[in-house]
Design an enzyme around this catalytic site. Structure first.
Site, PDB file in Angstrom:
ATOM      1  N   LYS A  41     -94.109  65.029 176.206  1.00 10.76           N
ATOM      2  CA  LYS A  41     -95.312  64.259 176.104  1.00 10.76           C
ATOM      3  C   LYS A  41     -95.883  63.748 177.226  1.00 10.76           C
ATOM      4  O   LYS A  41     -97.056  63.708 177.666  1.00 10.76           O
ATOM      5  CB  LYS A  41     -95.297  63.363 174.810  1.00 10.76           C
ATOM      6  CG  LYS A  41     -95.549  63.873 173.605  1.00 10.76           C
ATOM      7  CD  LYS A  41     -95.644  63.081 172.277  1.00 10.76           C
ATOM      8  CE  LYS A  41     -95.870  63.564 170.914  1.00 10.76           C
ATOM      9  NZ  LYS A  41     -97.176  64.618 171.090  1.00 10.76           N
ATOM     10  N   GLY A  42     -94.861  63.071 178.006  1.00 12.74           N
ATOM     11  CA  GLY A  42     -95.638  62.395 179.253  1.00 12.74           C
ATOM     12  C   GLY A  42     -95.794  63.202 180.232  1.00 12.74           C
ATOM     13  O   GLY A  42     -96.815  63.228 180.843  1.00 12.74           O
ATOM     14  N   GLU A 138     -91.843  58.944 173.387  1.00  6.99           N
ATOM     15  CA  GLU A 138     -90.653  59.555 173.227  1.00  6.99           C
ATOM     16  C   GLU A 138     -89.678  59.021 174.235  1.00  6.99           C
ATOM     17  O   GLU A 138     -88.813  59.498 174.790  1.00  6.99           O
ATOM     18  CB  GLU A 138     -91.003  61.152 173.593  1.00  6.99           C
ATOM     19  CG  GLU A 138     -91.427  61.980 172.561  1.00  6.99           C
ATOM     20  CD  GLU A 138     -91.752  63.231 172.958  1.00  6.99           C
ATOM     21  OE1 GLU A 138     -92.008  64.283 171.937  1.00  6.99           O
ATOM     22  OE2 GLU A 138     -91.742  63.714 174.068  1.00  6.99           O
ATOM     23  N   ASP A 240    -101.266  66.789 173.924  1.00  2.89           N
ATOM     24  CA  ASP A 240    -101.023  66.167 175.140  1.00  2.89           C
ATOM     25  C   ASP A 240    -102.016  66.680 176.248  1.00  2.89           C
ATOM     26  O   ASP A 240    -102.464  65.744 177.006  1.00  2.89           O
ATOM     27  CB  ASP A 240     -99.581  66.554 175.378  1.00  2.89           C
ATOM     28  CG  ASP A 240     -98.440  66.216 174.500  1.00  2.89           C
ATOM     29  OD1 ASP A 240     -98.797  65.320 173.826  1.00  2.89           O
ATOM     30  OD2 ASP A 240     -97.461  66.930 174.626  1.00  2.89           O
TER      31      ASP A 240
END
Length: 292
Positions: A41-42, A138, A240
């Site tokens: 996700k990042g 996460e 995302d």
């Protein structure tokens, strides 16, 4: 600090397999060949932002393995500053993803190195020049809570993609400029979207898949319709993509609704290609869609 957008979050290798249908409990189904793609996700959020022109750095961790190299290469080739991505002794995080013929996915995440993203990494940051900090969940919750606190006190706008849903202190929610949730996550939090602001954030966005998003502000709810595409190939990372593009535009000074309208276009384009990061459009591609 020369990056106007900081993204705190996970970096995973996505192991993707196409299946005719998802297996039931105790059942085995055959799938296609496994495809390994950069995700998390990042990292997804950072790449999506960089592809549309943001000056962005990722705060995260990968292992010193082949998957970590894959992620660094994807981030750097997209224009993401990786100087704040540390190398952990733990293996790079992995997401195991099944994709059905309708493009929908189911995901199991093994965090690995992401669990090493610590509050001390936040304390080492300089927020000079940063306009927005965007986080997802996460990585350890205490690290996210600390980052939002530090950024808010530094005058940096804070965005949280609350996925997966976790319980946050009221003080943290009150420090958020924008809370992003999908409609299922929103239902876990409140019975009515308009009540999301009662949790503390200044604004909230509920993502609705192909239907677009709902932007919740004190004056009411604005619905931004989705963009129809010819074929949905893979929805992995679409949320995302939205978060990254939204944060990029927010860092450029766009109002929340305007940033959301742009991000909806980015998310729509992302589902027309396979994978997460490889599917994210450039600013030119978004402009072409807007001109059609």
């Amino acid at each position: 600090m020369t990056n106007t957008l900081l993204v705190l979050g996970s970096a995973n290798a996505d192991l993707v397999v196409e299946v005719g249908r998802r297996p039931a409990g105790g059942e085995t189904v055959l799938g296609g060949d496994t495809v390994v793609l950069p995700g998390g996700k990042g990292a997804n959020t950072a790449v999506a932002a960089a592809r549309v022109g943001a000056s962005v750095a990722l705060v995260g961790a990968v292992g010193g393995d082949g998957y970590g190299s894959l992620l660094r290469e994807s981030l750097e080739s997209s224009g993401v500053d990786t100087s704040l991505v540390k190398t952990s002794s733990r293996p790079t995080g992995i997401a195991y993803i099944t994709v059905t013929p309708d493009g929908e996915n189911s995901i199991v995440v093994s965090p690995g190195a992401n669990a090493d993203v610590a509050s001390s990494d936040v304390d080492a940051l300089s927020f000079d020049g940063a306009q927005v900090l965007t986080c997802s969940l996460e990585v350890p919750l205490e690290t996210v809570i600390h980052a939002i606190d530090v950024a808010s006190k530094a005058g940096v706008r804070t965005v949280l993609n609350l996925s997966p849903v976790a319980e946050l202190p009221a003080s943290t929610l009150a420090q958020l400029d924008t809370l992003i949730v999908n409609e299922h996550e929103a239902a876990e939090l409140v019975s009515d979207w308009r009540h999301l602001l009662r949790l503390g954030p200044k604004t909230a966005i509920v993502t609705l898949g192909s239907r677009g998003v709902a932007v919740v502000v004190p004056a009411g709810v604005t619905e931004v319709p989705g963009i129809k595409v010819d074929e949905v190939v893979d929805t992995t990372g679409a949320g995302d993509a939205f978060a990254g593009a939204f944060s990029a535009r927010l860092a450029e000074g766009d109002r929340v609704v305007v940033a959301a309208e742009y991000a909806v276009k980015v998310a729509a384009l992302s589902v027309t290609k396979a994978g997460a990061q490889p599917s994210y459009p450039t600013a030119a591609e978004v402009s072409s869609l807007a001109a059609e």
